[in-house]
Design an enzyme around this catalytic site. Structure first.
Site, mmCIF file in Angstrom:
data_model
loop_
_atom_site.group_PDB
_atom_site.id
_atom_site.type_symbol
_atom_site.label_atom_id
_atom_site.label_comp_id
_atom_site.label_asym_id
_atom_site.label_seq_id
_atom_site.Cartn_x
_atom_site.Cartn_y
_atom_site.Cartn_z
ATOM 1 N N VAL A 61 8.584 7.282 -53.425
ATOM 2 C CA VAL A 61 9.878 6.655 -53.686
ATOM 3 C C VAL A 61 9.980 6.066 -55.097
ATOM 4 O O VAL A 61 11.071 5.734 -55.549
ATOM 5 C CB VAL A 61 10.155 5.567 -52.621
ATOM 6 C CG1 VAL A 61 9.323 4.310 -52.896
ATOM 7 C CG2 VAL A 61 11.637 5.239 -52.526
ATOM 8 N N TYR A 62 8.873 5.949 -55.806
ATOM 9 C CA TYR A 62 8.917 5.410 -57.163
ATOM 10 C C TYR A 62 9.651 6.401 -58.069
ATOM 11 O O TYR A 62 9.148 7.481 -58.385
ATOM 12 C CB TYR A 62 7.510 5.166 -57.718
ATOM 13 C CG TYR A 62 6.746 4.027 -57.074
ATOM 14 C CD1 TYR A 62 7.333 3.164 -56.157
ATOM 15 C CD2 TYR A 62 5.408 3.811 -57.385
ATOM 16 C CE1 TYR A 62 6.625 2.135 -55.567
ATOM 17 C CE2 TYR A 62 4.685 2.775 -56.813
ATOM 18 C CZ TYR A 62 5.301 1.941 -55.895
ATOM 19 O OH TYR A 62 4.578 0.913 -55.318
ATOM 20 N N SER A 63 10.849 6.009 -58.472
ATOM 21 C CA SER A 63 11.695 6.841 -59.345
ATOM 22 C C SER A 63 11.874 8.249 -58.780
ATOM 23 O O SER A 63 11.858 9.239 -59.500
ATOM 24 C CB SER A 63 11.131 6.891 -60.777
ATOM 25 O OG SER A 63 11.071 5.591 -61.330
ATOM 26 N N ASN A 64 12.042 8.294 -57.444
ATOM 27 C CA ASN A 64 12.330 9.552 -56.750
ATOM 28 C C ASN A 64 11.295 10.629 -57.067
ATOM 29 O O ASN A 64 11.628 11.798 -57.283
ATOM 30 C CB ASN A 64 13.735 10.053 -57.099
ATOM 31 C CG ASN A 64 14.249 11.063 -56.099
ATOM 32 O OD1 ASN A 64 13.930 10.989 -54.913
ATOM 33 N ND2 ASN A 64 15.033 12.019 -56.571
#
Length: 344
Positions: A61-64
């Site tokens: 989920v970190y920066s998609n």
């Protein structure tokens, strides 16, 4: 660099790990954390490896997914020198299969992470949050399948309620599946709730703590104080809405103690705050982050020395908060305390 066993597993991890939420940062949260590209990421990883920081933490989920992609590119050619810790479970889209920890979601998420990271296995996979809609037996069975397939080496969780973590361990024991060996938790001098239930559970069940945000979401960097408001340019202006809350007077009391001990020891405020965490029971590794090399090198200075017992007592007293029921009487009444002595 010192190394510790991760919980009751055989995996040895460095006492400091590097969090890559700043890699490829985009959006209101991760963009404010940092925007390290592949070149800068490679340099930060070089510095880490020079001193023995070999574990790198990320999440889909970190920066998609950009954090995993940049990390994978930056470690290319030296995969065997590093441990990769990643997380999944939080929403990656609006579709019904884009979030959670169902078998379908976990299998697809792991395949996607492996592709972005450019590797054939994940050393430590953690469920980023509890998915209350998926049966725990399905979750643990899927983790067993992924470990048996060689795509995941060890499994853990992050931000889990204690009773759900214990339930998962019981299911693993009943079926002979691998147990959870890590819990990535928020723990800092201004956030000690971990100590009430999760720390005793971890000690009893052999679950190592990986600490996120050891500087209290950037509040314990030495830039904020009683007479020093949040400076211009601080990421806190943009991200405080996402931060674990803290009462202002409690924050300043802790900062006062940190600054006094920093002056005594000749260390920086962040170094003192992280060193305190490294003395706490069940802590296997503290995850540090940095937007640049200078920040990274300062945080690395948290190891190689030790606070004195008197200094620890000062920090303990300044940061102590009466916990919520049912823990309150165990801190207030002698009879209760005698029955249940604290770990710390």
């Amino acid at each position: 660099m010192d190394y510790r066993q991760l919980g009751s597993s055989g995996l040895r991890v460095p006492v400091l790990s590097f969090g890559t939420g700043t890699f490829g940062g985009t959006g209101p949260l991760f963009g404010a954390w940092g925007q390290s590209d592949e070149t800068e990421a490679r340099r930060l990883i070089d510095v880490c490896l020079e001193v023995g920081v070999t574990m790198f933490d990320t999440a889909d989920v970190y920066s998609n997914g950009a954090s995993e992609t940049v990390l994978g590119a930056a470690i290319k050619g030296r995969r065997d020198a590093v441990l990769i810790s990643t997380k999944t479970g939080l929403p990656m889209g609006d579709g019904p299969q884009d979030w959670g920890a169902s078998r379908a979601r976990l299998v697809r998420a792991v395949e996607a992470s492996l592709c972005r990271l450019g590797t054939d296995h994940i050393d430590l996979l953690q469920l980023h949050a509890l998915d209350a809609s998926t049966p725990a037996e399905e979750v643990m069975g899927t983790l067993d399948m992924l470990i048996a397939a060689g795509k995941v080496r060890y499994a853990g969780v992050s931000n889990y309620p204690g009773w759900q973590l214990m339930k998962a361990q019981g299911i693993a024991d009943r079926h002979g599946w691998p147990r959870l060996v890590a819990h990535q938790v928020y723990y800092s001098l201004i956030g000690r709730a971990y100590e009430s239930d999760l720390m005793p559970l971890a000690a009893d069940q052999g679950v190592g703590a990986l600490v996120w945000s050891p500087l209290g979401w950037g509040r314990l960097t030495g830039k904020i104080g009683r007479d020093r408001p949040i400076p211009e340019g601080s990421r806190l202006h943009d991200t405080e809405q996402f931060a674990p809350p803290v009462e202002a007077e409690h924050l300043y009391r802790v900062i006062d103690a940190l600054e006094a001990i920093a002056a005594e020891t000749g260390r920086s405020v962040p170094q003192v705050a992280i060193n305190w965490l490294l003395r706490r029971p069940t802590v296997a590794s503290v995850i540090i982050g940095a937007r640049n090399e200078a920040q990274l090198r300062d945080n690395l200075g948290a190891v190689g020395w030790a606070l004195s017992l008197d200094q620890v007592k000062v920090l303990d007293a300044a940061s102590a908060v009466l916990p919520a029921y049912p823990h309150t009487p165990y801190h207030q009444q002698e009879g209760f305390a005698r029955l249940n002595p604290p770990l710390v």
